[in-house]
Design a protein around this motif. Structure first.
Motif, short mmCIF file in Angstrom:
data_model
loop_
_atom_site.label_atom_id
_atom_site.label_comp_id
_atom_site.label_asym_id
_atom_site.label_seq_id
_atom_site.Cartn_x
_atom_site.Cartn_y
_atom_site.Cartn_z
N SER A 52 -25.16 5.53 4.59
CA SER A 52 -24.75 6.41 5.69
C SER A 52 -25.05 5.77 7.04
O SER A 52 -24.27 5.92 7.98
N ASN A 53 -26.17 5.04 7.14
CA ASN A 53 -26.47 4.32 8.39
C ASN A 53 -25.48 3.20 8.63
O ASN A 53 -25.08 2.95 9.76
N GLU A 54 -25.10 2.51 7.56
CA GLU A 54 -24.11 1.44 7.69
C GLU A 54 -22.77 2.00 8.13
O GLU A 54 -22.11 1.41 8.99
N ALA A 55 -22.39 3.13 7.57
CA ALA A 55 -21.11 3.76 7.95
C ALA A 55 -21.16 4.21 9.40
O ALA A 55 -20.19 4.01 10.15
N GLU A 56 -22.28 4.78 9.81
CA GLU A 56 -22.41 5.22 11.21
C GLU A 56 -22.34 4.03 12.15
O GLU A 56 -21.67 4.08 13.18
N ARG A 57 -23.02 2.95 11.80
CA ARG A 57 -22.99 1.73 12.62
C ARG A 57 -21.58 1.17 12.67
O ARG A 57 -21.11 0.73 13.73
N GLY A 58 -20.89 1.18 11.54
CA GLY A 58 -19.51 0.69 11.50
C GLY A 58 -18.60 1.50 12.39
O GLY A 58 -17.76 0.95 13.11
N LEU A 59 -18.76 2.82 12.37
CA LEU A 59 -17.95 3.67 13.24
C LEU A 59 -18.25 3.42 14.70
O LEU A 59 -17.33 3.40 15.54
N THR A 60 -19.50 3.21 15.02
CA THR A 60 -19.88 2.90 16.40
C THR A 60 -19.26 1.58 16.84
O THR A 60 -18.75 1.47 17.97
N ASP A 61 -19.28 0.59 15.95
CA ASP A 61 -18.66 -0.70 16.27
C ASP A 61 -17.16 -0.57 16.49
O ASP A 61 -16.60 -1.15 17.42
N ILE A 62 -16.51 0.21 15.64
CA ILE A 62 -15.07 0.41 15.79
C ILE A 62 -14.77 1.14 17.09
O ILE A 62 -13.84 0.77 17.83
N GLU A 63 -15.56 2.15 17.40
CA GLU A 63 -15.37 2.89 18.65
C GLU A 63 -15.52 1.96 19.86
O GLU A 63 -14.72 2.00 20.79
N GLY A 64 -16.53 1.10 19.82
CA GLY A 64 -16.74 0.15 20.91
C GLY A 64 -15.58 -0.81 21.05
O GLY A 64 -15.11 -1.10 22.15
N PHE A 65 -15.10 -1.32 19.91
CA PHE A 65 -13.96 -2.22 19.95
C PHE A 65 -12.74 -1.54 20.56
O PHE A 65 -12.05 -2.11 21.41
N LEU A 66 -12.46 -0.32 20.12
CA LEU A 66 -11.29 0.40 20.63
C LEU A 66 -11.43 0.69 22.12
O LEU A 66 -10.45 0.64 22.87
N TYR A 67 -12.63 0.99 22.56
CA TYR A 67 -12.90 1.23 23.97
C TYR A 67 -12.55 0.00 24.81
O TYR A 67 -11.80 0.08 25.78
N TRP A 68 -13.08 -1.16 24.40
CA TRP A 68 -12.82 -2.38 25.16
C TRP A 68 -11.36 -2.81 25.04
O TRP A 68 -10.77 -3.31 26.00
N GLU A 69 -10.78 -2.63 23.89
CA GLU A 69 -9.38 -3.01 23.70
C GLU A 69 -8.47 -2.15 24.57
O GLU A 69 -7.50 -2.65 25.14
N ALA A 70 -8.79 -0.87 24.70
CA ALA A 70 -8.00 0.01 25.56
C ALA A 70 -8.09 -0.44 27.02
O ALA A 70 -7.09 -0.46 27.74
N HIS A 71 -9.29 -0.82 27.46
CA HIS A 71 -9.44 -1.31 28.83
C HIS A 71 -8.69 -2.62 29.03
O HIS A 71 -8.04 -2.82 30.06
N ARG A 72 -8.80 -3.50 28.05
CA ARG A 72 -8.10 -4.79 28.16
C ARG A 72 -6.59 -4.58 28.21
O ARG A 72 -5.90 -5.15 29.05
N ARG A 73 -6.09 -3.73 27.35
CA ARG A 73 -4.65 -3.47 27.29
C ARG A 73 -4.16 -2.83 28.59
O ARG A 73 -3.11 -3.21 29.12
N THR A 74 -4.92 -1.89 29.12
CA THR A 74 -4.55 -1.23 30.38
C THR A 74 -4.53 -2.24 31.52
O THR A 74 -3.61 -2.25 32.34
#
Length: 99
Positions: free
Chosen positions: A4-26
């Motif tokens: 469950s900790n690994e899944a939570e960490r994975g979701l946090t990593d994905i969220e971070g990636f999507l955040y930066w990718e959205a800024h880069r794309r914009t």
């Protein structure tokens, strides 16, 4: 670390990636829009401007994110100190006698 900790960490990593990718794309879309309006630039110049603008916007975004993170951390530390040092010790109430 359990799954469950690994899944939570994975979701946090994905969220971070999507955040930066959205800024880069914009930033890229804004830069592309800008250079398309400027006449007289070569393709190389347009690409350089786009690249510089994206890098600059990501630098600014990182700076702002770091500032917000530092501020939130400071507020959390302040509240933790305040509420742990001011812990109220509750004593049981005495029941009044009906007489």
């Amino acid at each position: 670390m359990d799954s469950s900790n690994e899944a939570e960490r994975g979701l946090t990593d994905i969220e971070g990636f999507l955040y930066w990718e959205a800024h880069r794309r914009t930033a890229y879309c804004r830069a592309t829009d800008f250079v398309s309006r400027v006449t007289g630039l070569s393709e190389t110049q347009k690409a350089e401007i786009e690249s510089w603008y994206v890098r600059e916007q990501l630098r600014v975004c990182r700076s702002i994110t770091r500032h917000i993170t530092d501020h939130i951390t400071a507020v959390e530390e302040h509240h933790a100190k305040r509420y742990t040092s001011c812990a109220v010790v509750r004593t049981p109430r005495r029941r009044s006698s009906p007489l």
